[in-house]
Design an enzyme around this catalytic site. Structure first.
Site, PDB file in Angstrom:
ATOM      1  N   GLU A  97       0.811  -1.213   0.000  1.00 37.31           N
ATOM      2  CA  GLU A  97       0.000   0.000   0.000  1.00 37.31           C
ATOM      3  C   GLU A  97       0.855   1.278   0.000  1.00 37.31           C
ATOM      4  O   GLU A  97       0.508   2.267  -0.639  1.00 37.31           O
ATOM      5  CB  GLU A  97      -0.840  -0.029   1.277  1.00 37.31           C
ATOM      6  N   ASP A  98       1.972   1.258   0.720  1.00 39.60           N
ATOM      7  CA  ASP A  98       2.729   2.487   0.979  1.00 39.60           C
ATOM      8  C   ASP A  98       4.044   2.630   0.225  1.00 39.60           C
ATOM      9  O   ASP A  98       4.614   3.720   0.200  1.00 39.60           O
ATOM     10  CB  ASP A  98       3.048   2.595   2.468  1.00 39.60           C
TER      11      ASP A  98
END
Length: 176
Positions: free
Chosen positions: A61-62
């Site tokens: 996600e990051d």
């Protein structure tokens, strides 16, 4: 050969440190959150894949890491867990409520192991948000109340802790 958990921790820490990611409210290295989530999971299970996925839960996600990278480095089981722990919504999917609905539906499709890790993530994030951003906590804790309905088969101890955190905050914030 180093075990799965050690490799996942090192991989996740390197990925988040490479982008110099910090926790939003405290400025601490993001790895503090990863460690906390993994330790919460390890406190209730001894499943190496789950603990490894707890370290890796925000990596796709990051950072620039892909699910294919996770699968290549840690196998299908860890990749499965990380897949369902990663938010799928994008800004073009609508307002925050619509995006969070999509993400809840996605994590709900994961198994009890996914739900256990998500509970640990909720527990750790809730403490920070409540302490540092009470205004946003009003929105966040309502979202987590809805999410808890989809995490019923997560580990009972973490489910109980998460429900208590959400319920206590909501009761205090509404004066009930």
């Amino acid at each position: 050969m180093r075990n799965l958990v050690s490799r996942a921790k090192e991989f996740a820490f390197a990925a988040h440190n490479a982008i110099e990611q910090r926790r939003k409210y405290t400025g601490e290295p993001y790895t503090v959150h990863l460690e906390s989530v993994a330790m919460l999971v390890a406190s209730v299970v001894d499943d190496e894949a789950m603990i490894a996925a707890a370290y890796l839960h925000d990596t796709v996600e990051d950072t620039d890491v892909t699910l294919a990278d996770i699968e290549n480095n840690f196998g299908c089981d860890v990749a499965y867990l990380v897949r369902y722990l990663s938010d799928i919504s994008r800004p073009e999917d609508g307002n925050r409520a619509q995006r969070k609905h999509l993400d809840r539906e996605h994590v709900a499709r994961g198994d009890a192991r996914v739900h256990t890790i998500k509970l640990a993530d909720l527990i750790d994030n809730s403490a920070t948000i409540q302490a540092y951003d009470p205004r946003f906590a009003k929105v966040y804790m309502q979202e987590k109340r809805l999410l808890l309905d989809d995490l019923d088969d997560g580990h009972p101890e973490l489910l109980c802790r998460a429900r208590a955190i959400v319920d206590e905050w909501l009761a205090e914030s509404t004066g009930q």
